[in-house]
Design a protein around this motif. Sequence first.
Motif, PDB file in Angstrom:
ATOM      1  N   TYR A   1       6.107  -3.064  13.760  1.00 55.13           N
ATOM      2  CA  TYR A   1       5.998  -2.134  12.638  1.00 55.13           C
ATOM      3  C   TYR A   1       5.196  -2.755  11.499  1.00 55.13           C
ATOM      4  O   TYR A   1       5.299  -3.963  11.243  1.00 55.13           O
ATOM      5  N   ILE A   2       4.456  -1.924  10.810  1.00 51.81           N
ATOM      6  CA  ILE A   2       3.616  -2.352   9.693  1.00 51.81           C
ATOM      7  C   ILE A   2       4.452  -2.950   8.559  1.00 51.81           C
ATOM      8  O   ILE A   2       3.958  -3.679   7.712  1.00 51.81           O
ATOM      9  N   SER A   3       5.753  -2.659   8.564  1.00 50.47           N
ATOM     10  CA  SER A   3       6.639  -3.150   7.505  1.00 50.47           C
ATOM     11  C   SER A   3       7.371  -4.432   7.889  1.00 50.47           C
ATOM     12  O   SER A   3       8.350  -4.804   7.245  1.00 50.47           O
TER      13      SER A   3
ATOM     14  N   THR B   1       7.997  -8.271   7.838  1.00 52.25           N
ATOM     15  CA  THR B   1       7.622  -9.372   6.951  1.00 52.25           C
ATOM     16  C   THR B   1       8.217 -10.690   7.432  1.00 52.25           C
ATOM     17  O   THR B   1       9.197 -10.714   8.176  1.00 52.25           O
TER      18      THR B   1
ATOM     19  N   ALA C   1       5.222 -12.458   3.382  1.00 49.64           N
ATOM     20  CA  ALA C   1       3.955 -11.896   3.838  1.00 49.64           C
ATOM     21  C   ALA C   1       4.225 -10.888   4.942  1.00 49.64           C
ATOM     22  O   ALA C   1       5.206 -11.005   5.681  1.00 49.64           O
ATOM     23  N   VAL C   2       3.355  -9.900   5.022  1.00 48.21           N
ATOM     24  CA  VAL C   2       3.427  -8.958   6.133  1.00 48.21           C
ATOM     25  C   VAL C   2       2.890  -9.673   7.368  1.00 48.21           C
ATOM     26  O   VAL C   2       1.753 -10.131   7.379  1.00 48.21           O
TER      27      VAL C   2
ATOM     28  N   MET D   1      11.940  -9.830   8.567  1.00 49.39           N
ATOM     29  CA  MET D   1      12.692  -8.601   8.310  1.00 49.39           C
ATOM     30  C   MET D   1      11.861  -7.406   8.761  1.00 49.39           C
ATOM     31  O   MET D   1      10.656  -7.344   8.491  1.00 49.39           O
TER      32      MET D   1
ATOM     33  N   LEU E   1      12.144  -3.505   8.058  1.00 42.92           N
ATOM     34  CA  LEU E   1      12.885  -2.562   7.227  1.00 42.92           C
ATOM     35  C   LEU E   1      12.287  -1.181   7.427  1.00 42.92           C
ATOM     36  O   LEU E   1      11.105  -0.964   7.175  1.00 42.92           O
TER      37      LEU E   1
ATOM     38  N   ARG F   1      -4.391  -3.013  14.855  1.00 42.60           N
ATOM     39  CA  ARG F   1      -5.378  -2.748  13.798  1.00 42.60           C
ATOM     40  C   ARG F   1      -6.038  -4.027  13.310  1.00 42.60           C
ATOM     41  O   ARG F   1      -7.008  -3.980  12.551  1.00 42.60           O
ATOM     42  N   TYR F   2      -5.500  -5.192  13.714  1.00 39.16           N
ATOM     43  CA  TYR F   2      -6.046  -6.471  13.278  1.00 39.16           C
ATOM     44  C   TYR F   2      -6.954  -7.099  14.345  1.00 39.16           C
ATOM     45  O   TYR F   2      -7.269  -8.285  14.284  1.00 39.16           O
TER      46      TYR F   2
END
Lengths: 135, 135
Positions: free
Chosen positions: B17-19, B21, B34-35, B70, B72, B110-111
């Motif tokens: 997930y993009i969220s 960290t 950091a993400v 994490m 979230l 996406r990276y």
Amino acid sequence: MDKALVEKARELLNANYISTTLSTVDKDYNVNIAVISVLEMIDDETVICARFGADRTYANLKETGKGVFMVLLTDGEKSKDGIRVYVELIGDYTEGEYYERIKERLLKTRYASFPLKNCLVFKITDILPVSLLKK
Amino acid sequence: MDKALVEKARELLNANYISTTLSTVDKDYNVNIAVISVLEMIDDETVICARFGADRTYANLKETGKGVFMVLLTDGEKSKDGIRVYVELIGDYTEGEYYERIKERLLKTRYASFPLKNCLVFKITDILPVSLLKK
């Protein structure tokens, strides 16, 4: 500090988004992260914060005093925005002006039924965007 | 560790997930977040992770070796769910099986345009829900 980042920090922290976190550490370098969302950036350098649970976070702050808030906003899985606010603990109150101020705010949130234990006061030491990644 | 939490960690970490960290710390207790989302929990105790930016996170891990992931997930501002996965760095590869495995995963994200620098390997030391708050 960059004025635009200061304004962004104020806007995002004071919105008390459900996705606001605080990362902290104990003296043995055990890092913790917790959702800590009832807070107010009261001037360019100061954040006050309601502590009602978050026992490990609180213990860590009393040991090492440093942490970083992050507000991370995502648009589904497509994009992200937010802010990182680096802080040091400079105060811990169980009464007084700051305590009453954050208590009022707490009472307007979904956590209103939790008794306020402490009002933590932080000095902002740095503010960064969520990512420094460059192509 | 609680089996249900292990399964939840696997599901949420492996969704990238993009969220997601990672919080880390340097030897002077400066905490960072950091993400960091390109990772794979490859067994009940091990997470491999793509490092392509995240210079401060990487430096912190080399200094103190500890961190916490994490994930979230929020449903607007209404509710939250997620997981906290506490880790210690046990490997850092620039080639080999783990490196190739995470590189393949990175290329599907996406990276994909960022060159993989390191494959970090973590041992899971604890898993907790996002909140321990009780009425």
